[in-house]
Scaffold this active site. Structure first.
Site, PDB file in Angstrom:
ATOM      1  N   TYR A  59       0.788  -1.194  -0.078  1.00 32.66           N
ATOM      2  CA  TYR A  59       0.008  -0.058  -0.130  1.00 32.66           C
ATOM      3  C   TYR A  59       0.933   1.241  -0.108  1.00 32.66           C
ATOM      4  CZ  TYR A  59      -4.306  -2.522   0.332  1.00 32.66           C
ATOM      5  OH  TYR A  59      -5.170  -3.559  -0.063  1.00 32.66           O
ATOM      6  N   GLN A  96     -15.576   1.460  -6.136  1.00 32.68           N
ATOM      7  CA  GLN A  96     -14.720   0.589  -5.397  1.00 32.68           C
ATOM      8  C   GLN A  96     -13.248   0.976  -5.345  1.00 32.68           C
ATOM      9  OE1 GLN A  96     -16.112  -3.558  -6.994  1.00 32.68           O
ATOM     10  NE2 GLN A  96     -16.512  -2.121  -8.614  1.00 32.68           N
ATOM     11  N   HIS A 114     -15.092   0.769  -0.768  1.00 33.22           N
ATOM     12  CA  HIS A 114     -13.888  -0.242  -0.344  1.00 33.22           C
ATOM     13  C   HIS A 114     -12.790   0.572   0.299  1.00 33.22           C
ATOM     14  CE1 HIS A 114     -14.824  -3.405  -3.552  1.00 33.22           C
ATOM     15  NE2 HIS A 114     -15.618  -3.635  -2.491  1.00 33.22           N
ATOM     16  N   SER A 183     -15.076  -5.215 -13.447  1.00 32.14           N
ATOM     17  CA  SER A 183     -15.109  -6.781 -14.064  1.00 32.14           C
ATOM     18  C   SER A 183     -16.239  -7.292 -13.484  1.00 32.14           C
ATOM     19  CB  SER A 183     -13.862  -7.483 -13.909  1.00 32.14           C
ATOM     20  OG  SER A 183     -13.620  -7.817 -12.240  1.00 32.14           O
ATOM     21  N   ASN A 208     -17.499  -0.154 -20.315  1.00 34.52           N
ATOM     22  CA  ASN A 208     -16.278  -1.052 -19.893  1.00 34.52           C
ATOM     23  C   ASN A 208     -15.423  -1.233 -21.221  1.00 34.52           C
ATOM     24  OD1 ASN A 208     -15.008  -2.138 -17.657  1.00 34.52           O
ATOM     25  ND2 ASN A 208     -15.790  -4.206 -17.876  1.00 34.52           N
ATOM     26  N   GLU A 210     -14.509  -4.158 -22.083  1.00 37.15           N
ATOM     27  CA  GLU A 210     -15.070  -5.503 -22.520  1.00 37.15           C
ATOM     28  C   GLU A 210     -16.043  -6.005 -21.633  1.00 37.15           C
ATOM     29  OE1 GLU A 210     -11.618  -8.074 -20.036  1.00 37.15           O
ATOM     30  OE2 GLU A 210     -11.297  -7.407 -22.187  1.00 37.15           O
TER      31      GLU A 210
HETATM   32  C1  BJW Z   1     -11.258  -0.713 -18.413  1.00 40.34           C
HETATM   33  C2  BJW Z   1     -10.188   0.050 -18.702  1.00 40.34           C
HETATM   34  C3  BJW Z   1     -10.296   1.449 -19.553  1.00 40.34           C
HETATM   35  C4  BJW Z   1      -9.698  -1.852 -18.139  1.00 40.34           C
HETATM   36  N1  BJW Z   1     -11.767   1.981 -19.355  1.00 40.34           N
HETATM   37  N2  BJW Z   1     -12.546  -0.050 -18.521  1.00 40.34           N
HETATM   38  C5  BJW Z   1     -14.690 -16.901  -0.402  1.00 40.34           C
HETATM   39  C6  BJW Z   1     -13.984 -16.449   0.560  1.00 40.34           C
HETATM   40  C7  BJW Z   1     -14.009 -14.982   1.140  1.00 40.34           C
HETATM   41  C8  BJW Z   1     -14.708 -14.210   0.572  1.00 40.34           C
HETATM   42  C9  BJW Z   1     -15.515 -14.438  -0.825  1.00 40.34           C
HETATM   43  C10 BJW Z   1     -15.629 -15.739  -0.959  1.00 40.34           C
HETATM   44  N3  BJW Z   1     -16.456 -16.139  -2.105  1.00 40.34           N
HETATM   45  C11 BJW Z   1     -16.954 -14.737  -2.239  1.00 40.34           C
HETATM   46  C12 BJW Z   1     -16.613 -13.981  -1.389  1.00 40.34           C
HETATM   47  C13 BJW Z   1     -16.736 -12.349  -1.201  1.00 40.34           C
HETATM   48  C14 BJW Z   1     -15.688 -11.538  -1.528  1.00 40.34           C
HETATM   49  C15 BJW Z   1     -15.479 -11.853  -3.203  1.00 40.34           C
HETATM   50  O1  BJW Z   1     -16.327 -11.178  -3.622  1.00 40.34           O
HETATM   51  N4  BJW Z   1     -14.745 -12.747  -3.476  1.00 40.34           N
HETATM   52  C16 BJW Z   1     -14.731 -12.842  -5.076  1.00 40.34           C
HETATM   53  C17 BJW Z   1     -13.294 -12.464  -5.539  1.00 40.34           C
HETATM   54  C18 BJW Z   1     -14.796 -14.469  -5.186  1.00 40.34           C
HETATM   55  N5  BJW Z   1     -15.967 -10.275  -1.372  1.00 40.34           N
HETATM   56  C19 BJW Z   1     -15.802  -9.769  -0.047  1.00 40.34           C
HETATM   57  O2  BJW Z   1     -15.108 -10.244   0.706  1.00 40.34           O
HETATM   58  C20 BJW Z   1     -16.167  -8.325   0.341  1.00 40.34           C
HETATM   59  N6  BJW Z   1     -17.024  -8.343   1.584  1.00 40.34           N
HETATM   60  C21 BJW Z   1     -17.989  -8.797   1.445  1.00 40.34           C
HETATM   61  O3  BJW Z   1     -18.533  -9.562   0.648  1.00 40.34           O
HETATM   62  O4  BJW Z   1     -18.720  -8.844   3.016  1.00 40.34           O
HETATM   63  C22 BJW Z   1     -19.923  -9.298   3.336  1.00 40.34           C
HETATM   64  C23 BJW Z   1     -20.776  -8.598   3.357  1.00 40.34           C
HETATM   65  C24 BJW Z   1     -21.293  -7.847   2.211  1.00 40.34           C
HETATM   66  C25 BJW Z   1     -22.252  -6.913   2.148  1.00 40.34           C
HETATM   67  C26 BJW Z   1     -23.193  -6.481   3.444  1.00 40.34           C
HETATM   68  C27 BJW Z   1     -22.715  -7.387   4.574  1.00 40.34           C
HETATM   69  C28 BJW Z   1     -21.693  -8.194   4.468  1.00 40.34           C
HETATM   70  C29 BJW Z   1     -15.209  -7.372   0.421  1.00 40.34           C
HETATM   71  C30 BJW Z   1     -14.175  -7.143  -0.902  1.00 40.34           C
HETATM   72  C31 BJW Z   1     -12.995  -6.282  -0.916  1.00 40.34           C
HETATM   73  C32 BJW Z   1     -12.470  -6.003  -1.927  1.00 40.34           C
HETATM   74  N7  BJW Z   1     -11.139  -5.251  -1.853  1.00 40.34           N
HETATM   75  C33 BJW Z   1     -10.112  -5.042  -3.143  1.00 40.34           C
HETATM   76  C34 BJW Z   1      -9.128  -4.929  -2.421  1.00 40.34           C
HETATM   77  C35 BJW Z   1      -9.110  -3.425  -1.563  1.00 40.34           C
HETATM   78  C36 BJW Z   1      -8.867  -2.280  -1.791  1.00 40.34           C
HETATM   79  C37 BJW Z   1      -7.441  -1.958  -2.710  1.00 40.34           C
HETATM   80  O5  BJW Z   1      -6.447  -2.591  -2.411  1.00 40.34           O
HETATM   81  O6  BJW Z   1      -7.543  -1.547  -3.854  1.00 40.34           O
HETATM   82  O7  BJW Z   1     -10.994  -4.249  -3.938  1.00 40.34           O
HETATM   83  S1  BJW Z   1      -9.925  -6.457  -4.244  1.00 40.34           S
HETATM   84  C38 BJW Z   1     -10.078  -5.427  -5.659  1.00 40.34           C
HETATM   85  O8  BJW Z   1     -11.193  -5.908  -6.599  1.00 40.34           O
HETATM   86  C39 BJW Z   1     -10.485  -4.056  -5.083  1.00 40.34           C
HETATM   87  C40 BJW Z   1     -11.437  -3.738  -6.057  1.00 40.34           C
HETATM   88  O9  BJW Z   1     -12.102  -2.489  -5.671  1.00 40.34           O
HETATM   89  C41 BJW Z   1     -12.484  -4.850  -6.380  1.00 40.34           C
HETATM   90  C42 BJW Z   1     -13.176  -4.700  -7.652  1.00 40.34           C
HETATM   91  O10 BJW Z   1     -12.089  -4.760  -8.814  1.00 40.34           O
HETATM   92  P1  BJW Z   1     -12.515  -4.022 -10.077  1.00 40.34           P
HETATM   93  O11 BJW Z   1     -12.640  -2.502  -9.796  1.00 40.34           O
HETATM   94  O12 BJW Z   1     -13.640  -4.624 -10.820  1.00 40.34           O
HETATM   95  O13 BJW Z   1     -11.099  -4.070 -10.799  1.00 40.34           O
HETATM   96  P2  BJW Z   1     -10.862  -5.317 -11.981  1.00 40.34           P
HETATM   97  O14 BJW Z   1      -9.437  -5.406 -12.180  1.00 40.34           O
HETATM   98  O15 BJW Z   1     -11.419  -6.651 -11.634  1.00 40.34           O
HETATM   99  O16 BJW Z   1     -11.642  -4.916 -13.383  1.00 40.34           O
HETATM  100  C43 BJW Z   1     -11.423  -3.635 -14.274  1.00 40.34           C
HETATM  101  C44 BJW Z   1     -12.254  -3.674 -15.249  1.00 40.34           C
HETATM  102  O17 BJW Z   1     -12.047  -2.513 -16.242  1.00 40.34           O
HETATM  103  C45 BJW Z   1     -12.110  -4.779 -16.260  1.00 40.34           C
HETATM  104  O18 BJW Z   1     -13.404  -5.273 -16.794  1.00 40.34           O
HETATM  105  C46 BJW Z   1     -11.398  -4.034 -17.579  1.00 40.34           C
HETATM  106  O19 BJW Z   1     -11.927  -4.786 -18.752  1.00 40.34           O
HETATM  107  C47 BJW Z   1     -11.940  -2.633 -17.292  1.00 40.34           C
HETATM  108  N8  BJW Z   1     -10.949  -1.682 -17.948  1.00 40.34           N
HETATM  109  N9  BJW Z   1      -9.101  -0.568 -18.750  1.00 40.34           N
HETATM  110  C48 BJW Z   1     -12.825   1.009 -19.240  1.00 40.34           C
HETATM  111  N10 BJW Z   1      -9.233   1.989 -20.044  1.00 40.34           N
END
Ligand code: BJW
Length: 241
Positions: A59, A96, A114, A183, A208, A210
């Site tokens: 970080y 996010q 987040h 994504s 997005n 894609e």
């Molecule tokens: C472009 C582009 C351009 C590229 N123009 N587009 C099994 C065990 C434990 C937990 C779980 C489990 N199964 C499910 C879970 C839940 C878990 C989860 O979802 N896991 C899955 C991965 C399986 N979720 C959690 O644990 C969350 N908490 C939770 O569910 O609590 C329970 C609860 C919820 C609600 C109420 C009560 C209780 C917490 C999730 C925390 C995510 N943390 C992170 C890291 C911390 C922050 C950081 O360091 O930055 O957050 S992970 C990471 O992914 C980060 C992001 O915010 C998050 C989402 O990613 P994002 O933004 O979608 O990025 P990408 O890279 O995936 O996508 C980018 C997109 O842009 C792509 O589509 C490209 O095509 C596109 N793109 N260039 C336009 N120029």
């Protein structure tokens, strides 16, 4: 398509893709953050308990990158701030992202579900403090003065995202749900489109590079870089209103 949405509140969900054109990495693209480090090493509370120095280093590097002079909001961030200023029915941006590029572009109705890279939280007294320096095991909490418990104020896997009640309330009332640069792999954000569509009856649009994992839930899609497509889409929305 945009002419269907002449009025009503808008909820915009943003992800790492909106900041890609500002010079910040996404997570799951081929060159993304998760291609270089493992989630279980840097993005869980267990990782922090096991190896806090490694998590701090991860970080600290991202914070320094965010604060470097070549990272700035791009036209997509500015377009959403313009939408907020001119849309009479209300816009809420739910991001996010832990960067501050929406704020720098002028968006004020914003939820960082987040957390934020420029804040630190004390695991001892829970105080949250604005933060621009590196964090380490020897960093004292400005509130309780204890060292060893400071962490980035971000939401790791297994932790509960922030302000969920406010987010679900806004989604329940929205007429248009726009998802930009995410994504659709991480819950609960990935489920917002279903809530908007099935419970609010909202029109749902994805911008997005894609199609996302949940692309079939969207009524419309605009594929291309956010810096190009978001300003054009906002123009169309404002022209049609
Ligand atoms: C472009 C582009 C351009 C590229 N123009 N587009 C099994 C065990 C434990 C937990 C779980 C489990 N199964 C499910 C879970 C839940 C878990 C989860 O979802 N896991 C899955 C991965 C399986 N979720 C959690 O644990 C969350 N908490 C939770 O569910 O609590 C329970 C609860 C919820 C609600 C109420 C009560 C209780 C917490 C999730 C925390 C995510 N943390 C992170 C890291 C911390 C922050 C950081 O360091 O930055 O957050 S992970 C990471 O992914 C980060 C992001 O915010 C998050 C989402 O990613 P994002 O933004 O979608 O990025 P990408 O890279 O995936 O996508 C980018 C997109 O842009 C792509 O589509 C490209 O095509 C596109 N793109 N260039 C336009 N120029």
């Amino acid at each position: 398509m945009t002419s269907q949405i002449a009025s009503g509140p808008i909820v915009v969900l943003t992800g790492a893709g909106i900041s890609k054109d500002s010079g910040l990495d996404t997570f799951r693209d081929a060159d993304g953050i998760w291609s270089k480090v493992r989630i279980e090493d840097v993005a869980t509370a267990a990782a922090f308990a096991r190896a806090p120095e490694r998590v701090h280093a991860f970080y600290n590097a991202r914070r320094q990158r965010l604060l470097s002079s070549d990272v700035a909001p791009n036209p997509a961030h500015f377009a959403l701030a313009r939408l907020e200023r001119h849309w009479a029915h209300g816009v809420l941006v739910v991001t996010q992202n832990i960067d501050d590029l929406h704020e720098r572009a002028g968006t004020s109705r914003l939820i960082h579900m987040h957390g934020e890279m420029l804040k630190a939280r004390c695991g001892s007294c829970n105080a949250v403090t604005a933060w621009k320096q590196d964090l380490g095991l020897d960093t004292p909490c400005p509130s309780c003065k204890r060292s060893g418990a400071m962490r980035p104020d971000v939401v790791w896997f297994g932790e509960i995202p922030l302000e969920m009640d406010r987010i679900y309330q806004a989604i329940a009332e929205c007429a248009l749900f726009i998802s930009i640069g995410t994504s659709g792999n991480v819950t609960p954000a990935a489920g917002f489109v279903r809530e908007a569509r099935e419970f609010a009856g909202a029109h749902t649009v994805e911008l997005n590079l894609e199609p996302s994992a949940g692309h079939t839930m969207f009524d419309d899609a605009v594929l291309g870089p956010a810096a190009k497509e978001v300003p054009a889409y906002v123009d169309r929305l404002l022209d049609a209103s």
